[in-house]
Design a protein around this motif. Sequence first.
Motif, PDB file in Angstrom:
ATOM      1  N   UNK A   3      16.415   6.904  21.735  1.00  0.00           N
ATOM      2  CA  UNK A   3      17.209   6.555  20.563  1.00  0.00           C
ATOM      3  C   UNK A   3      17.195   5.053  20.292  1.00  0.00           C
ATOM      4  N   UNK A   4      17.180   4.257  21.347  1.00  0.00           N
ATOM      5  CA  UNK A   4      17.111   2.803  21.161  1.00  0.00           C
ATOM      6  C   UNK A   4      15.786   2.424  20.510  1.00  0.00           C
ATOM      7  N   UNK A   5      14.704   3.084  20.946  1.00  0.00           N
ATOM      8  CA  UNK A   5      13.398   2.820  20.353  1.00  0.00           C
ATOM      9  C   UNK A   5      13.396   3.195  18.875  1.00  0.00           C
ATOM     10  N   UNK A   6      13.961   4.348  18.565  1.00  0.00           N
ATOM     11  CA  UNK A   6      14.043   4.762  17.168  1.00  0.00           C
ATOM     12  C   UNK A   6      14.859   3.770  16.352  1.00  0.00           C
ATOM     13  N   UNK A   7      15.937   3.261  16.953  1.00  0.00           N
ATOM     14  CA  UNK A   7      16.769   2.276  16.262  1.00  0.00           C
ATOM     15  C   UNK A   7      15.997   0.996  15.969  1.00  0.00           C
ATOM     16  N   UNK A   8      15.194   0.544  16.950  1.00  0.00           N
ATOM     17  CA  UNK A   8      14.408  -0.679  16.749  1.00  0.00           C
ATOM     18  C   UNK A   8      13.322  -0.470  15.692  1.00  0.00           C
ATOM     19  N   UNK A   9      12.680   0.691  15.732  1.00  0.00           N
ATOM     20  CA  UNK A   9      11.664   0.985  14.714  1.00  0.00           C
ATOM     21  C   UNK A   9      12.304   1.025  13.332  1.00  0.00           C
ATOM     22  N   UNK A  10      13.495   1.652  13.259  1.00  0.00           N
ATOM     23  CA  UNK A  10      14.215   1.694  11.991  1.00  0.00           C
ATOM     24  C   UNK A  10      14.575   0.306  11.496  1.00  0.00           C
ATOM     25  N   UNK A  11      15.024  -0.569  12.421  1.00  0.00           N
ATOM     26  CA  UNK A  11      15.359  -1.944  12.045  1.00  0.00           C
ATOM     27  C   UNK A  11      14.129  -2.689  11.551  1.00  0.00           C
ATOM     28  N   UNK A  12      12.998  -2.496  12.220  1.00  0.00           N
ATOM     29  CA  UNK A  12      11.757  -3.147  11.804  1.00  0.00           C
ATOM     30  C   UNK A  12      11.327  -2.692  10.412  1.00  0.00           C
ATOM     31  N   UNK A  13      11.393  -1.390  10.180  1.00  0.00           N
ATOM     32  CA  UNK A  13      11.009  -0.864   8.864  1.00  0.00           C
ATOM     33  C   UNK A  13      11.951  -1.371   7.773  1.00  0.00           C
ATOM     34  N   UNK A  14      13.247  -1.453   8.093  1.00  0.00           N
ATOM     35  CA  UNK A  14      14.224  -1.954   7.132  1.00  0.00           C
ATOM     36  C   UNK A  14      13.936  -3.412   6.774  1.00  0.00           C
TER      37      UNK A  14
END
Length: 435
Positions: free
Chosen positions: A29-40
Amino acid sequence: MSDSTSGQASSAGRSGPNRSFFSQLELDLRLLGMIGAFLLICILFNIMTGGQFLTPRNLFNLTIQTVSVAIMATGMVFIIVTRHIDLAVGSLLATCSAVMAMMQTAWLPDMLGIPLGSPSLAILAIIFGVIVGGIIGGFQGYLVGFLGIPAFIVTLGGLLVWRNVAWYLTNGQTIGPLNETFQLFGGINGTLGETWSWIVGLIAAAAAVLALVSGRRSKLRHDFPVKPIWAEFVVGGIFVAAILGFIAILNAYEVPSRVLERQFEARGETVPEGFTASYGLPISVLLLIAVAIVMTVVARKTRFGRYIFATGGNPDAAELSGINTRMLTVKVFALMGVLVAIAGLVASSRLTFHSNDIGTLDELRVIAAAVIGGTALAGGVGTIYGAILGALIMQSLQSGMAMVGVDAPLQNIVVGSVLVAAVLIDIIYRRRVEG
């Protein structure tokens, strides 16, 4: 047969109807959160720059700008996991860069008579620079591990010492241009081209799929729970799509026509009508991938890696169990020094020269990348891929702010604020998990 049946039963038990789609994929979930932050971040800056942020050219530049910090961030994971800190990485990078620059432009040609353009100059300079980085890192680790000086103090002193050692090595001068072979590790001066980039991408995609298959078989052999088959296919598809998509983006950045004309003119030829060429995968990014693989294997598959995380989790228990924590500290800092030297190779070759301000504030960026990537300052927890993604997020922020006209002081204010916010989020996350 019994292993397979047992594994399938375990898998069925874990993938019952009450489990959500994402839980069955078992993604971090942390990885998904970081990927989401990067895409944002990418989407936001792309809107603010009128579509210029997500162009192949800018994404290519973003990757090569991230490499040096990302390489150091992989080592900073081990430093922070063992409950230490290294504030000297930026200054040590300057020293290693100065050593490599002087080796190939003055010292080796004068002492051994090697021609300035010889590839052997670059190879010897790199080897010597890496050795110097390892020795200095190991020395700092000795001061911490055996003499008991806090790492904060040792590396704070190193921040001042090594920056000025670099100045004295070069007499305060900018050294360059550097050897052409040396410059291959800098990014745009050394790329694989379109065809070889696709070959490397296909090999990497196949390796990722094989790793998933091997991991599943290993779990089945030991009666560990596994994901449903469909989930394995989804995860494998995500990996393959990400790898090949990354290669496609890099290959979409074409060599400018004026550069092609110069290249063909140097060979006494003219550019064929309609001819185009792509830069493809930079050698520096390939170097980062190699470092990431090696560091991940060290962290997960070796005794040294297990000792690092055991010491970070509970230093007293680790020492009582027979781990030589003092020597482990020396080894971790020496490894950090080697990685800093490699990062210095990338940073100076990207500039094509050594400058006195190279690596300035890199200590902030490296620590921020590791912490944003999920490395706990309390020790014992951290991932290599998280640190690399954290470095990419940091560089995206800085590049995006530069493109929209934010001045350097405000950029540093934002980076510092993001670091504090990342630590706060980490504390809140771990309290929830542990509570």
